[in-house]
Write an enzyme that holds these catalytic residues in place. Structure first.
Site, PDB file in Angstrom:
ATOM      1  CD  GLU A 122      -7.312   3.187 -24.167  1.00 35.42           C
ATOM      2  OE1 GLU A 122      -7.948   3.676 -25.102  1.00 35.42           O
ATOM      3  OE2 GLU A 122      -6.586   3.772 -23.652  1.00 35.42           O
ATOM      4  CG  HIS A 151      -6.058  13.139 -28.936  1.00 36.00           C
ATOM      5  ND1 HIS A 151      -6.904  12.334 -29.334  1.00 36.00           N
ATOM      6  CD2 HIS A 151      -5.285  12.301 -28.325  1.00 36.00           C
ATOM      7  CE1 HIS A 151      -7.187  11.103 -28.772  1.00 36.00           C
ATOM      8  NE2 HIS A 151      -5.721  11.101 -28.035  1.00 36.00           N
TER       9      HIS A 151
END
Length: 179
Positions: free
Chosen positions: A60, A90
């Site tokens: 983000e 990930h």
């Protein structure tokens, strides 16, 4: 055993008021707090001001910087966070995508110091985040300030470069331009 030494540039000279946004992911709060302390100290030592916003994770951070660039008036940005390798892929996604997005914003002209740590374990993160050790937060702030100073240096040299409206208007008494 100490690692190789490296050169640290002198502090950036910010010649006029400078406002920096620190975008931080406090996913690992103690690491984030150390990086934030280092970044704030560097920005203040250079005579600049700063604001800080928190986002949930490293992915983000570039989005928040992009929003701030479109909707606010910051001179530069410091991206702070930490990604520690886990058991899945990930880690690679977060590391690669956050880094790539920050690089793309930089290539568009934003002055960003990238302080998103990508480490194998918490011990590595602690050493890199510590303001009294590797101080990667301070280093990211210094990078942003250097880019701001560079942009101002080159941005000031607009006169006499390329075509200006005055050149296009030369010789036209009616004010029309050549097409």
């Amino acid at each position: 055993m100490a690692g190789p030494s490296h050169y640290i540039m002198p502090r950036a000279d910010v010649d006029r008021p400078t406002k920096v946004l620190i975008v931080i992911s406090p996913y690992y709060k103690d690491i984030a707090d150390n990086m934030l302390a280092g970044a704030r100290a560097e920005i203040e030592a250079a005579g600049a001001t700063h604001e800080t916003v928190e986002v949930p994770g490293a992915l983000e951070i570039p989005t928040a910087i992009g929003i701030a660039e479109r909707m606010s008036n910051f001179d530069g940005y410091v991206a702070l966070g930490c990604v520690i390798r886990g058991e899945t892929t990930h880690y690679e996604t977060v590391c690669n995508d956050s880094s790539r997005a920050i690089q793309m914003l930089g290539l568009q002209g934003l002055c960003i110091g990238n302080g998103i740590l990508t480490v194998e374990n918490k011990t590595q993160a602690d050493v890199r985040a510590d303001p009294a050790d590797q101080n990667k937060g301070g280093g990211a702030a210094a990078a942003a300030l250097h880019l701001i100073a560079l942009g101002r240096k080159w941005g000031a040299a607009k006169q006499g470069v390329g075509f200006t409206n005055d050149i296009l208007m030369a010789g036209k008494s009616d004010g029309s331009t050549t097409a």
